[in-house]
Structure formats: structure tokens, C-alpha cells
Design an enzyme around this catalytic site. Structure first.
Site, PDB file in Angstrom:
ATOM      1  N   LYS A   2      -6.636  46.400 -40.066  1.00 20.79           N
ATOM      2  CA  LYS A   2      -7.496  45.697 -41.021  1.00 20.79           C
ATOM      3  C   LYS A   2      -8.057  46.658 -42.079  1.00 20.79           C
ATOM      4  O   LYS A   2      -8.409  46.236 -43.176  1.00 20.79           O
ATOM      5  CB  LYS A   2      -8.610  44.979 -40.279  1.00 20.79           C
ATOM      6  CG  LYS A   2      -8.061  44.000 -39.220  1.00 20.79           C
ATOM      7  CD  LYS A   2      -8.639  42.665 -39.297  1.00 20.79           C
ATOM      8  CE  LYS A   2      -7.977  41.602 -38.421  1.00 20.79           C
ATOM      9  NZ  LYS A   2      -7.068  41.962 -37.353  1.00 20.79           N
TER      10      LYS A   2
HETATM   11  C1  PLP Z   1      -5.999  41.168 -36.840  1.00 22.02           C
HETATM   12  C2  PLP Z   1      -5.012  41.814 -35.940  1.00 22.02           C
HETATM   13  C3  PLP Z   1      -3.731  41.259 -35.710  1.00 22.02           C
HETATM   14  C4  PLP Z   1      -3.306  39.938 -36.304  1.00 22.02           C
HETATM   15  O1  PLP Z   1      -3.104  39.991 -37.688  1.00 22.02           O
HETATM   16  P1  PLP Z   1      -3.012  38.630 -38.527  1.00 22.02           P
HETATM   17  O2  PLP Z   1      -2.981  39.065 -39.950  1.00 22.02           O
HETATM   18  O3  PLP Z   1      -4.278  37.886 -38.201  1.00 22.02           O
HETATM   19  O4  PLP Z   1      -1.807  37.906 -38.102  1.00 22.02           O
HETATM   20  C5  PLP Z   1      -2.849  41.955 -34.899  1.00 22.02           C
HETATM   21  N1  PLP Z   1      -3.201  43.121 -34.310  1.00 22.02           N
HETATM   22  C6  PLP Z   1      -4.416  43.668 -34.499  1.00 22.02           C
HETATM   23  C7  PLP Z   1      -4.758  44.953 -33.803  1.00 22.02           C
HETATM   24  C8  PLP Z   1      -5.370  43.051 -35.324  1.00 22.02           C
HETATM   25  O5  PLP Z   1      -6.579  43.615 -35.490  1.00 22.02           O
END
Ligand code: PLP
Length: 497
Positions: free
Chosen positions: A116
Site C-alpha cells: 500500500k
Molecule cells: C491490500 C493488500 C492486498 C490486496 O490488494 P487489493 O488491491 O485490495 O486487491 C494484498 N496483500 C496485501 C499484503 C495487502 O495489504
């Protein structure tokens, strides 16, 4: 370039807004998500040029294609700061080759050790500029309800950003000890963190209530601010994610593993469908991608959707060792439906989803989806076995989310016989989910969450990333625990400080 709603493209509700306005606003007026009127093109000449540039310049180039009301110099400055070596030691998106045709794209070298950061390091800067570009006199007040990763990444991204304040609510009994510590020790002059008694839904519903409260909006307005959101339906979070797929393709050319024009496959561990949709946008712009593997954990609603064309959220919700993918409504799927099926049908499906929890797409949409997407999932024991197998066979340590992605990617390769290069997205450091990873490798449980990273490091010899080192020794800044009913008061008090 104008932005329109996925539910009323060109319709009366919104005739198109600037990128700055879309980023400031978050959600379109009719409840849909913002999409650019048309997607910009990525030519072979662009790719040749990008191959020679460092990551932040690739980022500025790609983002500039979408945010036409931002100057290239503004974006270059924002990207240089967001993706600096200080913030991303080891580079923002390095590739690791693990087998003859699988490359892993590590997206967790940022300040919170999860992917993120890739979007949340740059988006606050885009928002800050959006305030000036739209003539906004008030400051933005970001409200977040988090079940863990997003809250910390948002806090790090928005800390000390001009004209922005942030408040994060987390459920007192719904996040891990490490996640709690990460948030309670957050630094920055414009940040606030507050625990809420109850579970994630209590915190989330509290935030939704505040967003819908007109009286609260008026009070905040009088205090010189307006509410804004940092979640992944905001276009400003999605567009920085398009960059790393294009960047990875360039790195593969530079490494000599592909030549310009070769098709690759991409596997993404998926929750809200933001990350994999960003990959699809890169493809729609012109990146040569043959197929997307949409990888889910036991919450396999998307796997079923790609198999049957039916999205049905009337089902059990499971808590898994890959919690960031424990989701039953994948909001960004709406954007894919819009691109393939148009705004009218998207609006209808979303209405059905909110009324009955279910929709079935028309057969032409289903056929289009089948051409590009394969859904796959793996359960808890397969996830744990994958962590162990990848470590033992390839001497490579992965987290629980990445394990889901790799498991599904390898299964796709085995079943299809597809020999194209497979790019698997790695979304978190293994140390972010150290207890589960340690248990998967050793068969033993770690003493506790705090001890787990040290035990995992001792077992594997792999270094703990700096942001996760020694957090138990940092001073605690935020200790407040409130009832859900008191969330608004907390927000208003904080706004006047
Ligand atoms: C948010 C997240 C995901 C999922 O990503 P999306 O964009 O919501 O599909 C997968 N792995 C981790 C570690 C995350 O923090």
C-alpha cells in the site's frame, strides 16, 4: 483528461471532472467510481524510453498521462520524494527471479513493509496539490477505518503533508499486536490514532456514519476543513499502481528475460481488486500481457465470479492468515465491469449487489473476462505449504499473501502449459506476518507476535526490514480507546486542534 463515473458515463449526474477534482472528491456524485474518459496509450517508443529511466521518472511519466492538469515537473518532484532511497531502501519495486519462468515483483520495501506504500506515499502529495488546483480554501481531513495495513500506510503517507490532517480508527480487538504498535507509535504533527471498542465493522460503520452526517460536515466546514477518504476506490491511489507493472516490464527487458513486445502473464494476490485492476489498465494502455491470474484465499468470491459470471456475496466470511485479502466486496471490480460492459449495465449490477448481494453479468461480458482472467484460490494449508516449499526449494522467504499468489500462479502454469514469463506480485514483507510464516516453516508456534520476527530471523537468517525493527521500544503516542458512539466527537475535537 476528464474523469467520469462508472455508473453514468457522459450522463446527467456528472459531465466530467478534472483529475484534481476526482482525487479530492474520491467517489463520484452518483456513488460510482471515477474513471478517465479514455485510457492513454503506451507505445513501444514510450517503453524504450522508460527502460532507461529510474523508477521515479517512470512514475512521473506514466502518472502524467492520466493527470493532465498536473505539470510534469510537479509530478517529477512528488515522485522523486515519494520513491526516494530513504523511503524505499532497496528500490521501490525490485524484481526477484525465482525459477526459470517466474519473477516476483517485491512491492514492500517502503515505510510500512506492505505494498500500500507504493500508492500512499505519492497520493497525499497529489491531494495536497489538488486543493490548490481546485481553488479549495479548506484543508482536507482524512478519515480511515482500518483492519491493519491501510491505517499504518495512510498515516505514513499523510504525515506532515501540507493542508491535510488524518485520523485513523482501528478496532481494539481486531488488529495484531504489531499493527497496534505500528499505529500507536506513529510520528507526525497532523496525525491522530484512536482505538474503538468493537470489531472492524463497528469502526467502519462509525466512519461511514460520519461521512453521511450533514450536520458534522457543516461543523467541519466552519472549522475550515472537509472530509476525504484514503481508501482504494480513489483514483489517486490506483494510478500510481499502474506504474510498477510497466516498470517491471522494462526491468525484464533490461535483464534480457524478455524482448520488447513479448507477452507476459501477471498473478496478483487480490482483495479489493485494486492492484490487479491497475495491472489491467497497464495492459489496456498497451503493455503486452497475455493473462491475469486473480489469486484469492479461502474467501474465494472472485474465483467463483470468474468461473461462473455470478458475483454472490451471500456466503460465509473466513478469517485467514492473509487478512488483507479477507474481503467479500471487491470494490474495484466495478471499474473492470465498466470498461468491459459500459456504465448502464455497471449501474444495474451495483444496484443488484446492494439490494440482493448478488448479480450475474451478461454472457458477452463473461466471455470478455474469460479471455483475459483466470480466477484461482488456495486454502490455509496450501498457503502454509507454499511458504515452506518456496523457502526450501528456492531459498526465498515470502509472506502469506504472496504465497497465495505464487500458489495460484504455479498451478496456472502447470495446468495450462503456458510458457510465457509469469510476474507474481509480492504484497508484504514476510516479517509483517511473522507468526504465520514462522509456523508454516517450522510447524511450531512463535511465543507471541512481538517475539515472532526475531524467531523468524534467527531461523532463516533473513534480515528484518528497518520499519519493523524494534517497534516495541518506540514511545507510545496514542492510547485513547473510545466507544463507537463517540467517534464523531473525537473527529470534531481533533479538527479544532
Ligand atoms: C491490500 C493488500 C492486498 C490486496 O490488494 P487489493 O488491491 O485490495 O486487491 C494484498 N496483500 C496485501 C499484503 C495487502 O495489504
Amino acid at each position: 483528461m476528464k474523469y467520469i463515473s462508472t455508473r453514468s458515463a457522459g450522463g446527467a449526474a456528472e459531465s466530467g471532472v478534472s483529475a484534481a477534482q476526482a482525487i479530492k472528491q474520491g467517489l463520484a456524485g452518483d456513488g460510482g467510481l471515477f474513471m478517465p474518459e479514455e485510457l492513454p496509450e503506451l507505445s513501444e517508443d514510450d517503453l524504450i524510453k522508460l527502460c532507461k529511466l529510474p523508477y521515479y521518472e517512470r512514475a512521473a511519466f506514466v502518472i502524467a498521462k492520466f493527470l493532465s492538469d498536473y505539470t510534469h515537473d510537479e509530478l517529477l518532484e512528488d515522485c522523486r520524494e515519494a520513491y526516494s532511497d530513504a523511503r524505499f531502501p532497496g528500490g521501490p519495486a525490485p524484481l526477484k527471479n525465482i525459477s526459470s519462468n517466474i519473477d516476483v515483483l517485491e512491492l514492500w520495501h517502503g515505510p510500512t513493509a506492505a505494498f500500500k506504500d507504493m500508492a500512499l506515499q505519492v497520493m497525499p502529495r497529489l491531494l495536497s496539490r489538488a486543493l490548490a488546483k481546485t481553488g479549495e480554501k479548506r484543508d482536507a481531513y482524512i478519515l480511515v477505518a482500518t483492519s491493519g495495513d491501510t491505517g499504518k500506510a495512510a498515516l505514513e503517507g499523510y504525515r506532515d503533508v501540507d493542508r491535510v490532517k488524518i485520523m485513523v480508527f482501528y478496532p481494539v480487538s481486531g488488529v495484531s499486536t504489531i499493527q497496534k504498535l505500528q499505529m500507536a507509535t506513529q510520528e507526525g504533527s497532523n496525525v491522530n490514532v484512536c482505538a474503538v471498542s468493537g470489531n472492524f465493522d463497528d469502526a467502519q460503520n462509525g466512519v461511514k456514519r460520519i461521512f453521511a452526517d450533514r450536520d458534522a460536515a457543516a461543523k467541519l466546514d466552519a472549522q475550515g476543513c472537509f472530509l476525504s477518504s484514503a481508501n482504494s476506490i480513489n483514483w489517486g491511489r490506483l494510478v500510481p499502481q499502474v506504474v510498477y507493472y510497466i516498470s517491471a516490464y522494462c526491468d525484464m527487458i533490461n535483464n534480457g528475460t524478455i524482448i520488447l513486445g513479448d507477452e507476459i502473464n501477471i498473478a496478483v494476490p487480490t482483495g479489493n481488486f485494486g492492484n490487479i485492476f491497475a495491472a489491467y489498465i497497464a495492459y489496456a494502455m498497451g503493455l503486452p500481457v497475455h493473462r491475469f491470474v486473480c489469486a484469492s484465499n479461502r474467501n474465494n468470491i472472485l474465483t467463483n465470479f470468474f468461473e461462473t459470471g455470478i458475483y454472490d456475496r451471500n456466503r460465509m466470511f473466513y478469517t485467514t492468515m492473509s487478512p488483507s485479502m479477507d474481503i467479500l466486496i471487491s470494490s474495484n471490480l466495478e471499474r473492470l465491469l465498466y470498461l468491459i460492459g459500459g456504465s448502464e449495465r455497471t449501474a444495474l449490477y451495483m444496484k443488484q449487489l446492494s439490494e440482493t448481494g448478488l448479480y450475474a453479468v451478461d454472457s458477452d461480458i463473461r466471455e470478455q473476462l474469460e479471455l483475459k482472467f483466470s480466477g484461482a484460490f488456495c486454502d490455509e494449508s496450501e498457503t502454509a505449504l507454499t511458504i515452506k516449499m518456496i523457502y526450501e526449494n528456492y531459498n526465498y522467504l515470502i509472506d502469506t499473501h504472496t504465497a497465495v499468489g505464487l500458489n495460484c500462479a504455479m498451478r496456472y502454469n502447470a495446468i495450462s502449459g503456458d510458457k510465457r514469463r509469469m510476474l507474481v506480485v509480492s504484497t508484504a514483507s514476510p516479517y509483517k506476518f511473522a507468526s504465520s510464516v514462522y509456523a508454516a516453516l517450522t510447524g511450531n508456534t512463535a511465543d507471541d507476535d512481538i517475539a515472532a520476527p526475531g524467531m523468524l530471523a534467527e531461523y532463516t537468517g533473513v534480515e528484518i526490514p528497518a520499519p519493523l525493527r524494534g517497534i516495541e521500544d518506540r514511545p507510545i503516542r496514542f492510547r485513547t480507546v473510545i466507544e463507537p458512539a463517540d467517534m464523531l466527537r473525537e473527529v470534531l475535537t481533533n479538527a479544532s486542534e
